[in-house]
Design a protein around this motif. Structure first.
Motif, PDB file in Angstrom:
ATOM      1  N   MET A   1       0.861  -1.168   0.000  1.00 34.95           N
ATOM      2  CA  MET A   1       0.000   0.000   0.000  1.00 34.95           C
ATOM      3  C   MET A   1       0.913   1.238   0.000  1.00 34.95           C
ATOM      4  N   ASN A   2       0.641   2.172  -0.899  1.00 33.51           N
ATOM      5  CA  ASN A   2       1.457   3.395  -0.935  1.00 33.51           C
ATOM      6  C   ASN A   2       0.943   4.395   0.109  1.00 33.51           C
ATOM      7  N   ASN A   3       1.694   5.471   0.294  1.00 35.19           N
ATOM      8  CA  ASN A   3       1.357   6.455   1.331  1.00 35.19           C
ATOM      9  C   ASN A   3      -0.011   7.087   1.125  1.00 35.19           C
ATOM     10  N   SER A   4      -0.384   7.354  -0.130  1.00 33.67           N
ATOM     11  CA  SER A   4      -1.696   7.970  -0.394  1.00 33.67           C
ATOM     12  C   SER A   4      -2.822   7.019  -0.012  1.00 33.67           C
ATOM     13  N   GLU A   5      -2.674   5.759  -0.360  1.00 31.23           N
ATOM     14  CA  GLU A   5      -3.699   4.772  -0.016  1.00 31.23           C
ATOM     15  C   GLU A   5      -3.801   4.592   1.501  1.00 31.23           C
ATOM     16  N   MET A   6      -2.640   4.578   2.168  1.00 33.09           N
ATOM     17  CA  MET A   6      -2.613   4.441   3.616  1.00 33.09           C
ATOM     18  C   MET A   6      -3.283   5.656   4.270  1.00 33.09           C
ATOM     19  N   PHE A   7      -3.016   6.851   3.741  1.00 35.47           N
ATOM     20  CA  PHE A   7      -3.608   8.085   4.268  1.00 35.47           C
ATOM     21  C   PHE A   7      -5.132   8.042   4.143  1.00 35.47           C
ATOM     22  N   ILE A   8      -5.616   7.668   2.971  1.00 34.67           N
ATOM     23  CA  ILE A   8      -7.064   7.597   2.737  1.00 34.67           C
ATOM     24  C   ILE A   8      -7.705   6.560   3.644  1.00 34.67           C
ATOM     25  N   GLN A   9      -7.090   5.388   3.736  1.00 34.55           N
ATOM     26  CA  GLN A   9      -7.633   4.327   4.589  1.00 34.55           C
ATOM     27  C   GLN A   9      -7.686   4.778   6.044  1.00 34.55           C
ATOM     28  N   ALA A  10      -6.633   5.429   6.503  1.00 38.15           N
ATOM     29  CA  ALA A  10      -6.595   5.901   7.885  1.00 38.15           C
ATOM     30  C   ALA A  10      -7.691   6.923   8.152  1.00 38.15           C
ATOM     31  N   LEU A  11      -7.895   7.850   7.227  1.00 40.13           N
ATOM     32  CA  LEU A  11      -8.949   8.858   7.408  1.00 40.13           C
ATOM     33  C   LEU A  11     -10.330   8.225   7.394  1.00 40.13           C
ATOM     34  N   GLU A  12     -10.557   7.328   6.443  1.00 37.14           N
ATOM     35  CA  GLU A  12     -11.881   6.705   6.326  1.00 37.14           C
ATOM     36  C   GLU A  12     -12.218   5.834   7.532  1.00 37.14           C
ATOM     37  N   SER A  13     -11.209   5.210   8.112  1.00 38.14           N
ATOM     38  CA  SER A  13     -11.460   4.316   9.240  1.00 38.14           C
ATOM     39  C   SER A  13     -11.280   4.993  10.593  1.00 38.14           C
ATOM     40  N   GLY A  14     -10.757   6.232  10.587  1.00 35.64           N
ATOM     41  CA  GLY A  14     -10.515   6.929  11.843  1.00 35.64           C
ATOM     42  C   GLY A  14      -9.368   6.327  12.634  1.00 35.64           C
ATOM     43  N   ASP A  15      -8.444   5.688  11.938  1.00 40.79           N
ATOM     44  CA  ASP A  15      -7.322   4.989  12.568  1.00 40.79           C
ATOM     45  C   ASP A  15      -6.141   5.937  12.771  1.00 40.79           C
ATOM     46  N   MET A  16      -6.024   6.487  13.985  1.00 42.23           N
ATOM     47  CA  MET A  16      -4.954   7.453  14.268  1.00 42.23           C
ATOM     48  C   MET A  16      -3.575   6.807  14.249  1.00 42.23           C
ATOM     49  N   LYS A  17      -3.474   5.554  14.653  1.00 41.68           N
ATOM     50  CA  LYS A  17      -2.179   4.869  14.632  1.00 41.68           C
ATOM     51  C   LYS A  17      -1.675   4.735  13.200  1.00 41.68           C
ATOM     52  N   LEU A  18      -2.558   4.360  12.288  1.00 41.14           N
ATOM     53  CA  LEU A  18      -2.180   4.251  10.883  1.00 41.14           C
ATOM     54  C   LEU A  18      -1.872   5.625  10.303  1.00 41.14           C
ATOM     55  N   LEU A  19      -2.662   6.629  10.669  1.00 40.94           N
ATOM     56  CA  LEU A  19      -2.445   7.980  10.174  1.00 40.94           C
ATOM     57  C   LEU A  19      -1.063   8.490  10.565  1.00 40.94           C
ATOM     58  N   ARG A  20      -0.638   8.173  11.771  1.00 44.82           N
ATOM     59  CA  ARG A  20       0.681   8.613  12.241  1.00 44.82           C
ATOM     60  C   ARG A  20       1.831   7.944  11.496  1.00 44.82           C
ATOM     61  N   LYS A  21       1.562   6.823  10.854  1.00 42.70           N
ATOM     62  CA  LYS A  21       2.605   6.114  10.098  1.00 42.70           C
ATOM     63  C   LYS A  21       2.862   6.741   8.732  1.00 42.70           C
TER      64      LYS A  21
END
Length: 54
Positions: A1-21
């Motif tokens: 998963m690239n950074n953009s996909e990870m960013f979108i997934q983190a925002l959509e799921s509300g996952d702060m741990k993933l967002l910080r990565k």
């Protein structure tokens, strides 16, 4: 998963741990830091939910 996909997934799921990565998220995620949630909702009809603190 690239950074953009990870960013979108983190925002959509509300996952702060993933967002910080995602590199530079702390510097480039301006969303409601640059304007109010009420302004966005009034002008776009999009209600941005508050992020949960994890």
């Amino acid at each position: 998963m690239n950074n953009s996909e990870m960013f979108i997934q983190a925002l959509e799921s509300g996952d702060m741990k993933l967002l910080r990565k995602v590199p530079k998220t702390d510097l480039h995620n301006h969303s409601t830091s640059g304007c109010s949630r009420e302004y966005v909702k009034k002008n776009t009809g999009i209600d941005i939910p508050l992020l949960k603190k994890n």
